[in-house]
Design an enzyme around this catalytic site. Structure first.
Site, PDB file in Angstrom:
ATOM      1  N   GLY A   1       0.822  -1.213   0.000  1.00  0.00           N
ATOM      2  CA  GLY A   1       0.000   0.000   0.000  1.00  0.00           C
ATOM      3  C   GLY A   1       0.854   1.259   0.000  1.00  0.00           C
ATOM      4  O   GLY A   1       2.076   1.197  -0.147  1.00  0.00           O
ATOM      5  N   PHE A   2       0.186   2.365   0.197  1.00  0.00           N
ATOM      6  CA  PHE A   2       0.857   3.669   0.135  1.00  0.00           C
ATOM      7  C   PHE A   2       1.953   3.786   1.196  1.00  0.00           C
ATOM      8  O   PHE A   2       3.137   3.954   0.873  1.00  0.00           O
ATOM      9  CB  PHE A   2      -0.214   4.760   0.288  1.00  0.00           C
ATOM     10  CG  PHE A   2       0.305   6.133   0.542  1.00  0.00           C
ATOM     11  CD1 PHE A   2       1.228   6.719  -0.318  1.00  0.00           C
ATOM     12  CD2 PHE A   2      -0.143   6.863   1.637  1.00  0.00           C
ATOM     13  CE1 PHE A   2       1.699   8.013  -0.089  1.00  0.00           C
ATOM     14  CE2 PHE A   2       0.312   8.143   1.869  1.00  0.00           C
ATOM     15  CZ  PHE A   2       1.237   8.719   1.015  1.00  0.00           C
TER      16      PHE A   2
ATOM     17  N   GLY B   1      13.028  -6.319  -8.156  1.00  0.00           N
ATOM     18  CA  GLY B   1      14.317  -6.905  -8.550  1.00  0.00           C
ATOM     19  C   GLY B   1      15.350  -6.907  -7.433  1.00  0.00           C
ATOM     20  O   GLY B   1      16.454  -7.425  -7.591  1.00  0.00           O
TER      21      GLY B   1
ATOM     22  N   LYS C   1     -10.079   0.432  14.505  1.00  0.00           N
ATOM     23  CA  LYS C   1      -8.695   0.721  14.895  1.00  0.00           C
ATOM     24  C   LYS C   1      -8.566   0.864  16.410  1.00  0.00           C
ATOM     25  O   LYS C   1      -7.550   0.480  17.001  1.00  0.00           O
ATOM     26  CB  LYS C   1      -8.214   1.993  14.183  1.00  0.00           C
ATOM     27  CG  LYS C   1      -7.961   1.799  12.689  1.00  0.00           C
ATOM     28  CD  LYS C   1      -6.698   0.963  12.450  1.00  0.00           C
ATOM     29  CE  LYS C   1      -6.323   0.901  10.991  1.00  0.00           C
ATOM     30  NZ  LYS C   1      -5.058   0.187  10.745  1.00  0.00           N
TER      31      LYS C   1
ATOM     32  N   ASP D   1       0.746  -8.935   1.434  1.00  0.00           N
ATOM     33  CA  ASP D   1      -0.311  -8.025   0.974  1.00  0.00           C
ATOM     34  C   ASP D   1      -1.213  -8.747  -0.024  1.00  0.00           C
ATOM     35  O   ASP D   1      -0.737  -9.584  -0.797  1.00  0.00           O
ATOM     36  CB  ASP D   1       0.320  -6.793   0.294  1.00  0.00           C
ATOM     37  CG  ASP D   1      -0.618  -5.601   0.273  1.00  0.00           C
ATOM     38  OD1 ASP D   1      -0.246  -4.547   0.805  1.00  0.00           O
ATOM     39  OD2 ASP D   1      -1.737  -5.710  -0.280  1.00  0.00           O
TER      40      ASP D   1
ATOM     41  N   TYR E   1     -14.539   2.472  10.948  1.00  0.00           N
ATOM     42  CA  TYR E   1     -13.077   2.445  10.792  1.00  0.00           C
ATOM     43  C   TYR E   1     -12.415   2.864  12.101  1.00  0.00           C
ATOM     44  O   TYR E   1     -11.514   2.184  12.604  1.00  0.00           O
ATOM     45  CB  TYR E   1     -12.667   3.377   9.655  1.00  0.00           C
ATOM     46  CG  TYR E   1     -11.184   3.462   9.434  1.00  0.00           C
ATOM     47  CD1 TYR E   1     -10.464   2.368   8.981  1.00  0.00           C
ATOM     48  CD2 TYR E   1     -10.491   4.647   9.681  1.00  0.00           C
ATOM     49  CE1 TYR E   1      -9.092   2.448   8.777  1.00  0.00           C
ATOM     50  CE2 TYR E   1      -9.125   4.740   9.477  1.00  0.00           C
ATOM     51  CZ  TYR E   1      -8.429   3.641   9.028  1.00  0.00           C
ATOM     52  OH  TYR E   1      -7.074   3.726   8.827  1.00  0.00           O
TER      53      TYR E   1
ATOM     54  N   LEU F   1       0.568  -2.989   8.949  1.00  0.00           N
ATOM     55  CA  LEU F   1      -0.108  -1.905   8.224  1.00  0.00           C
ATOM     56  C   LEU F   1      -1.342  -2.397   7.474  1.00  0.00           C
ATOM     57  O   LEU F   1      -2.108  -1.584   6.954  1.00  0.00           O
ATOM     58  CB  LEU F   1       0.867  -1.276   7.200  1.00  0.00           C
ATOM     59  CG  LEU F   1       1.810  -0.150   7.642  1.00  0.00           C
ATOM     60  CD1 LEU F   1       2.591  -0.493   8.894  1.00  0.00           C
ATOM     61  CD2 LEU F   1       2.776   0.212   6.511  1.00  0.00           C
TER      62      LEU F   1
END
Ligand code: UDP
Length: 320
Positions: free
Chosen positions: A10-11, A43, A150, A31, A146, A73
């Site tokens: 992700g970001f 790579g 959390k 992920d 959300y 995350l």
């Protein structure tokens, strides 16, 4: 160090991978997503991508066994998900965190947990100190799922910490930068980005007086790396963010100006964008002293500079 990042494609995770690889660490990411944001690392012999879910305990355990430190995350993030698929938000964010903590505890691995400034909800008293109250709306309003997910996960972190697991909790404040969501979806900056680059009207919800503290990714990553390495961080919560407050109207004006866009601003009612199951947070500002004192990190990238870098990245055709 050998480091596992759940949600590493992700970001935040992709930038965290870059920073850890630059330090010389060996990075494994777990992920379910694509490889768009980490393709440049594929790579690298010190980078490993395992495409699977944190909810698959056997795979998770095999990866935890091989690492020294876990950054957890993996989560379902984005207002469109909070109001569109609350089940998935609650399931992944609560049960996924529980799964990571359980196995981290079994094998005694430190966990850095990515929480959120959403945890404070719409507490009107800013700046938010890490131990401040949470003020949320009704459970009938999906937006709060959300924040609740959390917060429940944070409770699990502290429960395991009490049993002896080293944990650190980070609450991020509107982090942005290259590789944020795809253009037009996700968070306000990517939504405005698409509109600004096409010259379409920029949709400011409400009167645009609601504020956020936009935090450039590099600043957030410095705090994240430090949280994993610094022993004094264990058992603590840290706000990760800039304390410079910007209204959404100001954000729209700044993005239009920097991009040199002909876009005009339109004010839209929140119900037109997110439906009935959404409530906005009027102000969101972190208290940053603890992060400065213990982690020795402060957000230093001015909004204009960060936005320029982000706009340039999207202008170059990325994130489509
Ligand atoms: N927002 C807006 N126009 C949009 C999308 C979002 O004005 O098209 C506003 C939203 O109402 C909120 C702020 O931008 O006040 C930040 O929204 P975002 O979804 O990025 O995340 P939040 O900070 O609310 O978690």
């Amino acid at each position: 160090m050998k480091i596992l990042i759940t949600g590493g494609a992700g970001f935040l995770g992709s930038h965290l991978s870059d920073a850890l690889l630059a330090r010389g660490d060996d990075v494994t990411i777990l992920d379910v997503g694509g490889d768009l944001k980490v393709r440049h690392n594929l790579g690298n012999s010190r980078f490993h991508y395992v495409r699977d879910s944190v909810l698959h305990a056997d795979i998770l355990e095999s990866l935890i066994l091989k690492c020294d430190l876990i950054y957890h995350l993996a989560a379902v993030v984005g207002v469109e998900h909070y109001v569109g698929d609350p089940y998935e938000v609650l399931n992944v964010n609560i049960n996924g965190t529980q799964a990571v903590l359980k196995l981290a505890y079994k094998h005694n691995r430190k966990v850095v947990f990515s929480s959120t400034s959403e945890v404070y909800g719409r507490n009107p008293r800013v700046p938010f100190r890490e131990d401040d109250d949470r003020v949320l709306g009704s459970t009938r309003i999906d937006r709060w799922c959300y924040s609740t997910s959390k917060a429940a996960a944070e409770h699990f972190c502290f429960a395991y910490h009490r049993l002896g697991l080293p944990v650190v909790i980070l609450r991020y404040f509107n982090v942005y930068g290259p590789r944020l969501d795809k253009i037009d979806v996700g968070r306000v900056i990517t939504i405005f980005m698409g509109q600004v680059l096409r010259g379409d009207p920029v949709t400011v919800i409400g009167d645009g007086s609601q504020t956020r503290c936009f935090t450039y990714i590099d600043d957030a990553i410095r705090a994240t790396v430090e949280a994993g390495m610094n022993d004094r961080a264990v058992g603590e919560i840290f706000n990760v963010g800039s304390d410079v407050e910007t209204s959404i109207l100001e954000l729209a004006e700044t993005m239009i100006r920097i991009a040199g866009s002909p876009s005009k601003i339109v004010f839209v009612p929140q119900v037109a964008v997110y439906g009935e199951s959404y409530e906005d947070v009027p102000r969101r500002v972190p208290w940053v002293k603890r992060t400065q004192e213990i982690l020795g990190v402060e957000a230093e990238t001015p909004l204009e500079k960060g936005l320029r870098q982000t706009i340039d990245w999207f202008k170059a055709g990325n994130g489509r």
